[in-house]
Design an enzyme around this catalytic site. Sequence first.
Site, PDB file in Angstrom:
ATOM      1  N   HIS A  20       0.786  -1.132   0.060  1.00  0.00           N
ATOM      2  CA  HIS A  20      -0.100  -0.047  -0.073  1.00  0.00           C
ATOM      3  C   HIS A  20       0.906   1.192  -0.060  1.00  0.00           C
ATOM      4  O   HIS A  20       0.685   2.399  -0.771  1.00  0.00           O
ATOM      5  CB  HIS A  20      -0.784   0.145   1.144  1.00  0.00           C
ATOM      6  N   LYS A  33     -16.370  -6.244   5.313  1.00  0.00           N
ATOM      7  CA  LYS A  33     -15.618  -7.449   6.083  1.00  0.00           C
ATOM      8  C   LYS A  33     -15.256  -7.158   7.598  1.00  0.00           C
ATOM      9  O   LYS A  33     -15.040  -5.833   7.573  1.00  0.00           O
ATOM     10  CB  LYS A  33     -14.454  -7.991   5.057  1.00  0.00           C
ATOM     11  N   ARG A  47      -2.758  -5.199  -8.516  1.00  0.00           N
ATOM     12  CA  ARG A  47      -1.601  -6.068  -8.600  1.00  0.00           C
ATOM     13  C   ARG A  47      -1.756  -7.186  -9.633  1.00  0.00           C
ATOM     14  O   ARG A  47      -0.415  -7.400  -9.896  1.00  0.00           O
ATOM     15  CB  ARG A  47      -1.662  -6.644  -7.128  1.00  0.00           C
ATOM     16  N   SER A  95      -3.444  -7.934   2.731  1.00  0.00           N
ATOM     17  CA  SER A  95      -3.391  -7.810   4.142  1.00  0.00           C
ATOM     18  C   SER A  95      -3.771  -9.142   4.477  1.00  0.00           C
ATOM     19  O   SER A  95      -3.244  -9.371   6.012  1.00  0.00           O
ATOM     20  CB  SER A  95      -4.487  -6.790   4.528  1.00  0.00           C
TER      21      SER A  95
END
Length: 159
Positions: A18, A42, A91, A129
């Site tokens: 990030h 989430k 990504r 993460s």
Amino acid sequence: MSRKAIYPGTFDPITLGHINILEKAAGIFEHVVLAVSGFTGKSTLFSLEERTELCRESARHLSNVTVMPFTGLVVDFAKSQSCHVLIRGMRAVSDFEYEFSLALANKKLSPRIETIFLVPSLKYLYLSSSIIKQAAQLKGNLSDLVPRHVAIALADKFK
Ligand code: COA
């Protein structure tokens, strides 16, 4: 012409991947707001306050970056900041479908919003993460994946 951009995310927790995107954005725009979302759909390991604080510490070296939490729609937050550019990291191809639908949903909600995708440096392409949290839980070495203060916060959560 936009001189300001918003980089929104859950940042649970913020990783070097990030920060890599944030640094790229800060090199392109005059001002970047790193926006930490309170509503992400989430469950998170870190509270909104904790995630915001970890992001603040991580962005300390960037003088044109402000870190702010937000709780509603990201497009409403963007409007409140008089900004219509959202930054997202891309990504891999696997990110494309989700990111594309998120960008279209945001455009539907607010037609002025433009999403710009930045590609992280190669060494961060695999990072997420979830991977970090799993590694932390299993006491893995996180030194190349997150800043030191994030590694300490993770160790604290899983002690
Ligand atoms: N480096 C490392 N990891 C990265 C990354 C990068 N450059 N770019 C994305 N990721 C990872 C994140 O770590 C996260 O991994 P995880 O799923 O394992 O936790 C995943 O990619 C996506 O997370 P993130 O980028 O934080 O986005 P998100 O899908 O959680 O969405 C918001 C965050 C803020 C954009 C979104 O929840 C939101 O807009 N919320 C407000 C409500 C709203 O307006 N919704 C949209 C319209 S309905």
